[in-house]
Design an enzyme around this catalytic site. Structure first.
Site, mmCIF file in Angstrom:
data_model
loop_
_atom_site.group_PDB
_atom_site.id
_atom_site.type_symbol
_atom_site.label_atom_id
_atom_site.label_comp_id
_atom_site.label_asym_id
_atom_site.label_seq_id
_atom_site.Cartn_x
_atom_site.Cartn_y
_atom_site.Cartn_z
ATOM 1 N N LYS A 163 56.515 67.479 -103.231
ATOM 2 C CA LYS A 163 56.750 67.627 -103.886
ATOM 3 C C LYS A 163 56.966 66.383 -105.144
ATOM 4 O O LYS A 163 58.227 65.821 -104.682
ATOM 5 C CB LYS A 163 56.917 69.057 -104.561
ATOM 6 N N SER A 199 52.945 75.390 -109.963
ATOM 7 C CA SER A 199 53.015 74.520 -110.273
ATOM 8 C C SER A 199 53.091 73.160 -108.968
ATOM 9 O O SER A 199 53.055 71.555 -109.473
ATOM 10 C CB SER A 199 54.316 73.960 -111.452
ATOM 11 N N SER A 237 55.117 79.319 -107.934
ATOM 12 C CA SER A 237 55.030 77.506 -107.790
ATOM 13 C C SER A 237 54.450 77.233 -106.421
ATOM 14 O O SER A 237 53.748 76.194 -106.477
ATOM 15 C CB SER A 237 55.946 76.732 -108.621
#
Length: 488
Positions: free
Chosen positions: A77, A152, A176
């Site tokens: 990420k 997210s 997330s």
């Protein structure tokens, strides 16, 4: 040739036996990304040059038979810092920033021979639940590219579910990791707060953030968590609790285990079809020998309100450093110092980030601190106590991961409150610092449903044990989207 349908253990065996080289595996992974990326949008940056150079080094020294992950590619990420590789947290304000250091988890990946093939797309600064708040582009759901992937950690989840990579890292502040794992039909785990170092994770909510793992199967998820866990002196919130063998209970039966079913997790706002699938999953665990009983977590109804006060307050503090002076984006046509701050932040941050900064600044301001931030902290304690009371009598807690399956792109981006409520079931876990896992538990209207299991602090092994028992006796995890060669 593709290898994305093979498990980490199968890939390791091929590498050790020299049936394939690390370079061949890395090239095949990069090709899988190229083939699918236009449809999915999971990556902000594909690090082809760096990945192939690292693969060549591993081939030159030889794959270590004792290191399971040696030579295995993965996605990371884009809020996890990678030295000399652009890290933006999907924000215009950090465009072109090349970190001068690695996050602790990045160092751990390299130490175990893992190859970062790209930085995964995300909601800007991890603020969002749909994957649409990236300043660069939205990520699409692997099962239906007209649906959101969840957020997210949108790119981290979709890249695994679509077969671009086998493994990925994400971060979880209020759901997330677990929510996009549920929307994409894969396994996502948020570890206990403090289990994994946050040094080098671009901070959103420092008392809530935790780096975690995505994989197609429970065992592979545990293998990746093994790589990144452990105490870190550079992180003041890192725990010195010994790291166990996370897979040690996988394969053991769950007879006699007591599982709690909170009535609040099946109330108003939960889609009836999703509820039906999760109750069916609970019955399945009963058939495997577990006892499932209804309990109450009475203060969980305040979770969303508490979370958005605490997380936004911490975000307004953490994001002060992005000021247009030290690094990152600086606006043009500056006439004075105030212009630098105001214009750079106004132009550099997206709407959702600005919304949360304003909410947090208000909550911390003189005259409102006691009414909002302090009160939220007190209710957070009540939520923690609710969990502790249930865990006196139960091994773990079961519920849906998300109230619905993935929804259409663009349908909630204009309605922040509706988006916030989608984290209703995951937020309390972060507030209490507990470990939580989402595993595939069926389908509704052709889209995956995630079952969430919540464990006691530092008891990820029990989560993996029950999740693996469910996985071994169902075939939901074997279903694949069309983009990954499936028929759904």
């Amino acid at each position: 040739m593709t290898f994305n349908d093979k498990t980490v253990k199968e890939l390791h065996e091929l590498l050790v036996n020299k049936e394939i080289s690390v370079t061949e595996l890395t090239k095949a992974t990069l090709e899988d990304i190229k083939v699918r990326e236009e449809q999915i949008g999971a990556f902000l940056n594909v690090t082809e040059k760096e990945a192939l150079a690292q693969a060549a080094e591993i081939d030159a020294r030889g794959v270590r038979a004792e290191v399971l992950t040696d030579g295995i590619p993965l996605a990371v990420k884009d809020n996890i810092v990678t030295k000399d590789i652009e890290t933006t947290a999907a924000s215009k304000i950090l465009k072109t920033w090349m970190p001068p250091y690695d996050a602790t988890v990045t160092e751990k990946l390299y130490d175990k021979g893992m190859i970062i093939v790209g930085k995964a797309n995300m909601d800007e600064f991890a603020m969002g639940g749909s994957g649409e708040n990236s300043a660069v582009k939205p990520t699409k759901n692997a099962w239906n590219q007209k649906k959101v992937p969840g957020g997210s950690s949108s790119g981290s989840a979709s890249s695994v579910a679509s077969g671009e990579v086998r493994l990925s890292l994400g971060s979880d502040t209020g759901g997330s990791i677990r929510q996009p794992a549920a929307f994409n039909g894969i396994v996502g785990l948020k570890p206990t707060y403090g289990r994994v170092s946050r040094f080098g994770l671009i901070a959103f909510g420092s008392s809530l953030d935790q780096i975690g793992t995505f994989a197609p199967t429970v065992e592979e998820n545990a293998e990746l968590l093994q790589v990144i866990s452990g105490y870190d002196a550079k992180d003041s919130t890192s725990s010195n609790v010994a790291v166990p063998d996370f897979g040690s209970k996988i394969g053991k039966d769950i007879k006699g285990m007591k599982i709690a079913l909170p009535k609040e997790y099946f109330g108003e706002g939960i889609d009836e079809k999703v509820k039906e699938q999760i109750l069916k999953a609970a019955k399945h665990l009963e058939s495997l020998g577990a006892t499932v009983e209804e309990v109450s977590l009475p203060h969980s109804k305040y979770g969303v309100a508490v979370y958005y006060i605490i997380a936004s307050s911490e975000a307004s503090s953490n994001l002060q450093r992005f000021d247009g002076i030290r690094f990152g984006y600086r606006a043009d046509h500056i006439e004075n110092l105030e212009d630098v701050y105001v214009k750079s932040r106004s132009e550099g941050f997206g709407d959702e980030v600005k919304r949360r900064i304003m909410l947090g600044t208000f909550s911390l301001s003189a005259g409102y601190y006691d009414a909002y931030f302090k009160k939220a902290g007190q209710v957070r304690t009540l939520i923690i106590q609710d969990f502790a009371k249930v865990f006196e009598n139960y091994d773990l807690i079961l519920g849906p991961t998300a109230p619905t399956v993935a929804y259409d792109l663009g349908t909630q981006s204009h309605n922040p409150v509706a988006m916030y409520l989608a984290d209703l079931l995951t937020i309390p876990v972060n507030l209490a610092g507990l470990p939580g896992i989402s595993v595939p538990a069926g389908f509704v209207d052709g889209l995956p449903v995630g079952m969430q299991l919540i464990g006691k602090r530092y008891d990820e092994e029990t989560l993996y044990q029950v999740a693996a028992a469910f996985e071994a006796t169902t075939d939901y995890h074997k279903q694949q989207p069309v983009i990954f060669g499936g028929d759904k």
